[in-house]
Design a protein around this motif. Structure first.
Motif, short mmCIF file in Angstrom:
data_model
loop_
_atom_site.label_atom_id
_atom_site.label_comp_id
_atom_site.label_asym_id
_atom_site.label_seq_id
_atom_site.Cartn_x
_atom_site.Cartn_y
_atom_site.Cartn_z
N GLU A 154 -3.17 11.03 9.82
CA GLU A 154 -2.85 9.61 9.90
C GLU A 154 -4.10 8.74 9.85
O GLU A 154 -4.09 7.64 9.31
CB GLU A 154 -2.09 9.31 11.19
N ASN A 178 0.81 -1.22 0.00
CA ASN A 178 0.00 0.00 0.00
C ASN A 178 0.84 1.27 0.00
O ASN A 178 0.40 2.32 0.45
CB ASN A 178 -0.95 -0.01 1.19
N SER A 179 2.04 1.22 -0.53
CA SER A 179 2.93 2.39 -0.48
C SER A 179 2.41 3.55 -1.33
O SER A 179 2.71 4.70 -1.04
CB SER A 179 4.35 2.01 -0.91
N GLU A 180 1.63 3.27 -2.37
CA GLU A 180 1.08 4.36 -3.19
C GLU A 180 0.15 5.24 -2.36
O GLU A 180 0.10 6.45 -2.54
CB GLU A 180 0.30 3.82 -4.39
N THR A 181 -0.58 4.63 -1.42
CA THR A 181 -1.49 5.38 -0.55
C THR A 181 -0.70 6.30 0.37
O THR A 181 -1.19 7.34 0.78
CB THR A 181 -2.32 4.40 0.30
N TYR A 182 0.51 5.91 0.69
CA TYR A 182 1.36 6.68 1.60
C TYR A 182 2.48 7.40 0.87
O TYR A 182 3.61 7.47 1.34
CB TYR A 182 1.94 5.76 2.68
N TYR A 183 2.17 7.93 -0.31
CA TYR A 183 3.10 8.78 -1.06
C TYR A 183 4.40 8.09 -1.42
O TYR A 183 5.45 8.71 -1.50
CB TYR A 183 3.39 10.08 -0.31
N MET A 190 6.60 4.81 6.88
CA MET A 190 5.18 4.72 7.27
C MET A 190 5.02 4.51 8.77
O MET A 190 4.03 4.93 9.35
CB MET A 190 4.50 3.56 6.54
N GLY A 247 -6.74 9.46 8.23
CA GLY A 247 -7.41 9.60 6.93
C GLY A 247 -8.34 10.79 6.81
O GLY A 247 -9.04 10.92 5.80
#
Length: 72
Positions: free
Chosen positions: A67, A27-32, A39, A69
């Protein structure tokens, strides 16, 4: 072929890998594009809260909301 990492040449012409980046979390795309380490920097475990000073940046309300959301 481009190899990701840091390599050093040996006397006989071979390359030895000195460092290779870890795979990115799913899920790294969600966290820039952050790594797993990045993260987890703001993670605030319940068991250490009582030992931290109130000035610890992990207690910031705006940071906690982001954090969790909540994006205004």
């Amino acid at each position: 072929m481009l190899k990701k990492g840091i390599y050093s040449g040996t006397e006989n012409g071979e390359q030895v890998c000195l460092w290779r980046p870890n795979l990115m979390p799913p899920n790294s795309e969600t966290y820039y594009g952050f790594s797993k380490f990045a993260m987890e920097l703001n993670y605030l475990p319940e068991e250490i809260k009582e030992f931290l000073p109130l000035s610890d940046s992990r207690f910031r309300t705006d940071q906690r909301l982001l954090e969790d959301g909540y994006l205004p």
